[in-house]
Design a protein around this motif. Structure first.
Motif, PDB file in Angstrom:
ATOM      1  N   LEU A   1      44.649  41.212  34.763  1.00 49.15           N
ATOM      2  CA  LEU A   1      44.347  40.436  33.492  1.00 49.15           C
ATOM      3  C   LEU A   1      45.069  40.975  32.248  1.00 49.15           C
ATOM      4  CD1 LEU A   1      40.608  40.258  33.882  1.00 49.15           C
ATOM      5  CD2 LEU A   1      42.125  38.790  34.799  1.00 49.15           C
ATOM      6  N   PRO A   2      45.480  42.394  32.036  1.00 54.50           N
ATOM      7  CA  PRO A   2      46.103  42.591  30.784  1.00 54.50           C
ATOM      8  C   PRO A   2      47.256  42.065  30.957  1.00 54.50           C
ATOM      9  CG  PRO A   2      45.469  44.465  31.981  1.00 54.50           C
ATOM     10  CD  PRO A   2      44.832  43.388  32.421  1.00 54.50           C
ATOM     11  N   LEU A   3      48.080  42.017  31.985  1.00 51.54           N
ATOM     12  CA  LEU A   3      49.629  41.578  32.197  1.00 51.54           C
ATOM     13  C   LEU A   3      49.618  40.081  31.791  1.00 51.54           C
ATOM     14  CD1 LEU A   3      50.387  43.241  35.400  1.00 51.54           C
ATOM     15  CD2 LEU A   3      50.868  43.983  33.342  1.00 51.54           C
ATOM     16  N   MET A   4      48.496  39.190  32.064  1.00 54.17           N
ATOM     17  CA  MET A   4      48.683  38.014  31.640  1.00 54.17           C
ATOM     18  C   MET A   4      48.595  37.417  30.062  1.00 54.17           C
ATOM     19  SD  MET A   4      46.741  35.834  34.531  1.00 54.17           S
ATOM     20  CE  MET A   4      45.345  36.425  34.317  1.00 54.17           C
ATOM     21  N   LEU A   5      48.232  38.642  29.349  1.00 58.24           N
ATOM     22  CA  LEU A   5      48.273  38.605  27.681  1.00 58.24           C
ATOM     23  C   LEU A   5      49.595  38.632  27.211  1.00 58.24           C
ATOM     24  CD1 LEU A   5      44.853  40.209  27.080  1.00 58.24           C
ATOM     25  CD2 LEU A   5      45.401  37.776  27.159  1.00 58.24           C
ATOM     26  N   THR A   6      50.597  39.250  28.011  1.00 57.16           N
ATOM     27  CA  THR A   6      51.954  39.335  27.295  1.00 57.16           C
ATOM     28  C   THR A   6      52.562  37.978  27.072  1.00 57.16           C
ATOM     29  OG1 THR A   6      53.151  39.578  29.459  1.00 57.16           O
ATOM     30  CG2 THR A   6      51.989  41.498  28.566  1.00 57.16           C
ATOM     31  N   ALA A   7      53.902  38.015  26.457  1.00 61.15           N
ATOM     32  CA  ALA A   7      54.459  36.950  26.299  1.00 61.15           C
ATOM     33  C   ALA A   7      55.598  36.786  27.215  1.00 61.15           C
ATOM     34  CB  ALA A   7      54.893  36.929  24.586  1.00 61.15           C
TER      35      ALA A   7
ATOM     36  N   PRO B   1      57.696  37.507  33.571  1.00 60.41           N
ATOM     37  CA  PRO B   1      57.586  38.218  34.784  1.00 60.41           C
ATOM     38  C   PRO B   1      56.153  39.003  34.598  1.00 60.41           C
ATOM     39  CG  PRO B   1      59.758  38.522  33.856  1.00 60.41           C
ATOM     40  CD  PRO B   1      58.896  37.824  32.859  1.00 60.41           C
ATOM     41  N   GLU B   2      55.715  39.477  33.759  1.00 62.80           N
ATOM     42  CA  GLU B   2      54.458  40.126  33.562  1.00 62.80           C
ATOM     43  C   GLU B   2      53.236  39.313  33.792  1.00 62.80           C
ATOM     44  OE1 GLU B   2      56.956  40.678  31.523  1.00 62.80           O
ATOM     45  OE2 GLU B   2      57.103  42.881  31.010  1.00 62.80           O
ATOM     46  N   VAL B   3      53.381  38.084  33.229  1.00 62.39           N
ATOM     47  CA  VAL B   3      52.322  37.094  33.597  1.00 62.39           C
ATOM     48  C   VAL B   3      52.377  36.691  34.868  1.00 62.39           C
ATOM     49  CG1 VAL B   3      51.563  34.749  32.980  1.00 62.39           C
ATOM     50  CG2 VAL B   3      52.571  35.908  31.182  1.00 62.39           C
ATOM     51  N   LEU B   4      53.386  36.591  35.516  1.00 64.35           N
ATOM     52  CA  LEU B   4      53.481  35.940  36.942  1.00 64.35           C
ATOM     53  C   LEU B   4      52.966  37.452  37.860  1.00 64.35           C
ATOM     54  CD1 LEU B   4      56.914  34.316  37.118  1.00 64.35           C
ATOM     55  CD2 LEU B   4      54.622  33.396  37.033  1.00 64.35           C
ATOM     56  N   THR B   5      53.053  38.488  37.505  1.00 63.38           N
ATOM     57  CA  THR B   5      52.624  39.757  38.150  1.00 63.38           C
ATOM     58  C   THR B   5      51.171  39.559  37.958  1.00 63.38           C
ATOM     59  OG1 THR B   5      54.562  40.973  37.849  1.00 63.38           O
ATOM     60  CG2 THR B   5      52.733  41.985  38.494  1.00 63.38           C
ATOM     61  N   GLY B   6      50.703  39.472  37.005  1.00 61.59           N
ATOM     62  CA  GLY B   6      49.171  39.488  36.606  1.00 61.59           C
ATOM     63  C   GLY B   6      48.363  38.584  37.510  1.00 61.59           C
ATOM     64  N   MET B   7      49.341  37.215  37.527  1.00 61.16           N
ATOM     65  CA  MET B   7      48.683  35.893  38.489  1.00 61.16           C
ATOM     66  C   MET B   7      48.645  36.399  40.151  1.00 61.16           C
ATOM     67  SD  MET B   7      50.537  33.008  36.591  1.00 61.16           S
ATOM     68  CE  MET B   7      49.962  31.622  37.669  1.00 61.16           C
TER      69      MET B   7
ATOM     70  N   GLY C   1      41.241  30.839  22.096  1.00 59.20           N
ATOM     71  CA  GLY C   1      42.401  31.015  22.565  1.00 59.20           C
ATOM     72  C   GLY C   1      42.264  31.751  24.175  1.00 59.20           C
ATOM     73  N   TRP C   2      43.488  32.099  24.420  1.00 59.52           N
ATOM     74  CA  TRP C   2      43.468  32.462  25.840  1.00 59.52           C
ATOM     75  C   TRP C   2      42.884  34.015  25.990  1.00 59.52           C
ATOM     76  CZ3 TRP C   2      43.854  32.206  30.988  1.00 59.52           C
ATOM     77  CH2 TRP C   2      44.331  33.115  31.751  1.00 59.52           C
ATOM     78  N   PRO C   3      43.073  34.894  25.016  1.00 57.52           N
ATOM     79  CA  PRO C   3      42.669  36.269  25.066  1.00 57.52           C
ATOM     80  C   PRO C   3      41.178  36.485  25.223  1.00 57.52           C
ATOM     81  CG  PRO C   3      44.410  36.268  23.364  1.00 57.52           C
ATOM     82  CD  PRO C   3      43.920  34.885  23.703  1.00 57.52           C
ATOM     83  N   ALA C   4      40.575  35.378  24.947  1.00 56.24           N
ATOM     84  CA  ALA C   4      38.807  35.222  24.826  1.00 56.24           C
ATOM     85  C   ALA C   4      38.694  34.885  26.406  1.00 56.24           C
ATOM     86  CB  ALA C   4      38.424  34.476  23.890  1.00 56.24           C
ATOM     87  N   CYS C   5      39.529  33.834  26.760  1.00 58.34           N
ATOM     88  CA  CYS C   5      39.120  33.426  28.112  1.00 58.34           C
ATOM     89  C   CYS C   5      39.433  34.716  29.283  1.00 58.34           C
ATOM     90  CB  CYS C   5      40.372  32.375  28.437  1.00 58.34           C
ATOM     91  SG  CYS C   5      39.836  31.496  30.180  1.00 58.34           S
ATOM     92  N   VAL C   6      40.501  35.632  28.816  1.00 58.80           N
ATOM     93  CA  VAL C   6      40.880  36.664  29.858  1.00 58.80           C
ATOM     94  C   VAL C   6      39.772  37.872  29.718  1.00 58.80           C
ATOM     95  CG1 VAL C   6      42.330  38.717  30.196  1.00 58.80           C
ATOM     96  CG2 VAL C   6      43.340  36.321  29.797  1.00 58.80           C
ATOM     97  N   VAL C   7      39.059  37.809  28.545  1.00 63.68           N
ATOM     98  CA  VAL C   7      37.807  38.930  28.521  1.00 63.68           C
ATOM     99  C   VAL C   7      36.578  38.210  29.525  1.00 63.68           C
ATOM    100  CG1 VAL C   7      36.157  39.647  26.969  1.00 63.68           C
ATOM    101  CG2 VAL C   7      38.709  39.610  26.112  1.00 63.68           C
ATOM    102  N   GLY C   8      36.450  36.809  29.184  1.00 59.28           N
ATOM    103  CA  GLY C   8      35.476  36.256  29.931  1.00 59.28           C
ATOM    104  C   GLY C   8      35.673  36.577  31.750  1.00 59.28           C
ATOM    105  N   VAL C   9      36.767  36.341  32.022  1.00 57.76           N
ATOM    106  CA  VAL C   9      37.257  36.637  33.519  1.00 57.76           C
ATOM    107  C   VAL C   9      36.854  38.109  33.773  1.00 57.76           C
ATOM    108  CG1 VAL C   9      39.092  36.692  35.116  1.00 57.76           C
ATOM    109  CG2 VAL C   9      39.169  34.672  33.478  1.00 57.76           C
ATOM    110  N   GLY C  10      37.449  39.147  32.749  1.00 60.10           N
ATOM    111  CA  GLY C  10      37.169  40.264  33.251  1.00 60.10           C
ATOM    112  C   GLY C  10      35.642  40.763  33.241  1.00 60.10           C
ATOM    113  N   ALA C  11      34.646  40.083  32.484  1.00 62.64           N
ATOM    114  CA  ALA C  11      33.306  40.310  32.449  1.00 62.64           C
ATOM    115  C   ALA C  11      32.793  39.667  33.909  1.00 62.64           C
ATOM    116  CB  ALA C  11      32.624  39.295  31.322  1.00 62.64           C
TER     117      ALA C  11
END
Length: 400
Positions: free
Chosen positions: A305-311, A314-320, A376-386
Motif C-alpha cells: 500500500l505505501p508503495l502506491m503512494l509514491t510518484a 516502478p514503486e507503484v507497480l511493485t505495490g500493485m 484523493g488517492w491517499p485517503a482511498c489507500v487508507v481505506g484499503v488498509g483498514a
C-alpha cells in the motif's frame, strides 16, 4: 477432454498418471473460471475512456462498472439458497450462455443508467455460474484434492484479471469501445462450450439433496463462528482489491505518471505473479494452516500500500503486484476453508461466502469512490488498509 466430475484416486493408478490427471483437470478448472469472470474486471482497464465517453465523474463511472458485483452478490445468495435443487451442468451452461446477451448490449448502452443495469445483469449470470461451479467442485473432489481444485479455480480468476484487462485495453484502443464488448460476449459463449464438453457425469441431485431446508442450513452456517469470520474475510478482501485496482487507474493516467490507454493495459502484467502464487495457496494452507496463510497473504498486500503512494511508476507497480498477490492468495485460502468447514450444504455455504465477497466489492466501490473524489488517492489507500486490518482480525476465528 477431461471431466471435472471425475475423482482422481492415486491408489487406483500410477503416480505419473495421477499427476498428469491433476494437471489437466487444473487447467480445465482454471480455464472455466477464466471464461466465467473475464468480464468482471476487464472493463476497469478502460475506466478513463468510459468516464470520458459518458461524461461523468470517476466515482460514478467506477460504481457503474463495478455494479456487476451487486448482481453477483444477489445471484450468489439466491443460487446458494436453492443450490440443492439446481442441476450443476444445466445451471452453469445456461448462465454462461445468457451472459453473452448483456455483454453484447453494453456496446450500445445509451447512458450510464442502462450501462449500470446491464452490468448488474452480467453479475447475475457470472455469479450463478461461479457459485454452481464451486459447489460442484466441493461435492465432486475428495478432501485431499479440494484445496488444489479451489486454488486452480481462483487462479483462473486471477488470470482473467490480467488477460481480460490486456484484451480490453488493446481492443478498445484499436477498434473502439463497442468491439470490446462484442469480443467478450464471444468469450462467454466459449465458456459455455467448454462446460458442455467437460462437465458430463454429475452425481444425481436426489443423492445430494440435504435433509435440512435451505433456510435452516443458512442459519446453521451463520451460527458457526468460523464461517461467519470467513464470510467477513471475503467481504474485506474484495473491498480492498476493488478499492485498489479501480481507482489506481485514474492515478496512472494523470500526471506525473500520465500513461496512455495501451500502456495502462500493459500495467496489468502486475497480475502475472499472482497467477503463479495462487496455485500454491491450497498446498500452503494445508501445511501451515489457514490462519497463518491468510495472515501472511494480508501482510504482503499491506506492504504494497505505501508503495502506491509514491510518484514513481516502478514503486507503484511493485505495490500493485504485492496487493494482487496477497489478496488473491488470501481469497484462495478463505474459499478452500469454507468448503472444508461446511461439512453439509456446501453449495449454500459457498453461495453465502460469494454473496459477502461480492458485496464487499460493491460497498468498497461506493465508500472508497467517495473518499477518492473528496480527499484523493491517499485517503482511498487508507481505506484499503483498514479493510485488510479487519480481515486479519477476523482470521483469528478460523479454527479447525
Amino acid at each position: 477432454m477431461t471431466d471435472l466430475s471425475t475423482p482422481i484416486k492415486p491408489s487406483a493408478m500410477a503416480m505419473d498418471a495421477h499427476l498428469s490427471g491433476l494437471v489437466l483437470r487444473s487447467v480445465v478448472i482454471g480455464l472455466t473460471a477464466f471464461l466465467t469472470v473475464v468480464d468482471l474486471f476487464a472493463t476497469q482497464a478502460i475506466l478513463p475512456s468510459l468516464t470520458r465517453h459518458y461524461g461523468v465523474t470517476p466515482a460514478a463511472m467506477s460504481f457503474a462498472v463495478n455494479a456487476g458485483t451487486f448482481g453477483m452478490a444477489i445471484a450468489s445468495l439466491v443460487v446458494g439458497f436453492f443450490s440443492p435443487h439446481i442441476d450443476r451442468r444445466t445451471g452453469i451452461l445456461l448462465s454462461l450462455t445468457l451472459l453473452a446477451i448483456p455483454t453484447s448490449l453494453l456496446a450500445s448502452a445509451p447512458n450510464l443508467a442502462v450501462f449500470t443495469a446491464l452490468r448488474v445483469a452480467q453479475g447475475l449470470c457470472m455469479a450463478s455460474a461461479f457459485a454452481l461451479t464451486l459447489a460442484h467442485l466441493g461435492e465432486q473432489c475428495s478432501a485431499m484434492d479440494a484445496g488444489s481444485a479451489f486454488a486452480a479455480y481462483i487462479t483462473g480468476n486471477v488470470a482473467s484479471n490480467l488477460v481480460g484487462r490486456l484484451i480490453s485495453a488493446a481492443v478498445a484502443d484499436g477498434l473502439g469501445l463497442a468491439w470490446n464488448f462484442y469480443l467478450f460476449a464471444a468469450l462467454n459463449l466459449a465458456g459455455a462450450a467448454l462446460v458442455y464438453f467437460t462437465i458430463r457425469r454429475v452425481q444425481p441431485m436426489h443423492a445430494m439433496t440435504p435433509t435440512a431446508s435451505p433456510l435452516a442450513a443458512t442459519i446453521a452456517h451463520w451460527r458457526d463462528p468460523r464461517l461467519r469470520a470467513a464470510y467477513g474475510i471475503g467481504f474485506c478482501i474484495l473491498f480492498a482489491f476493488i478499492g485498489t485496482f479501480t481507482f489506481v487507474n485514474f492515478v496512472l493516467v494523470r500526471p506525473p505518471l500520465a500513461l496512455g490507454m495501451m500502456d495502462l493495459g500493459l500495467v496489468y502484467f502486475v497480475f502475472l505473479p499472482s497467477v503463479v502464487t495462487t496455485l500454491l495457496a491450497g498446498r500452503v494452507a494445508s501445511k501451515l494452516g489457514t490462519r497463518p496463510t491468510i495472515w501472511g497473504a494480508l501482510a504482503v498486500a499491506g506492504i504494497g500500500l505505501p508503495l502506491m503512494l509514491t510518484a514513481r511508476l516502478p514503486e507503484v507497480l511493485t505495490g500493485m503486484v504485492l496487493v494482487g498477490v496477497g489478496t488473491f492468495f488470501a481469497q484462495a485460502a478463505a474459499t478452500g476453508f469454507v468448503g472444508q468447514a461446511a461439512t453439509e450444504n456446501r453449495g449454500i455455504a459457498s453461495g453465502t461466502y460469494l454473496a459477502c465477497y461480492f458485496g464487499g466489492g460493491l460497498v468498497g466501490t461506493a465508500m472508497l469512490g467517495r473518499l477518492f473524489d473528496a480527499f484523493g488517492w491517499p485517503a482511498c489507500v487508507v481505506g484499503v488498509g483498514a479493510a485488510l486490518a479487519a480481515a486479519a482480525l477476523l482470521t483469528f476465528a478460523l479454527k479447525r
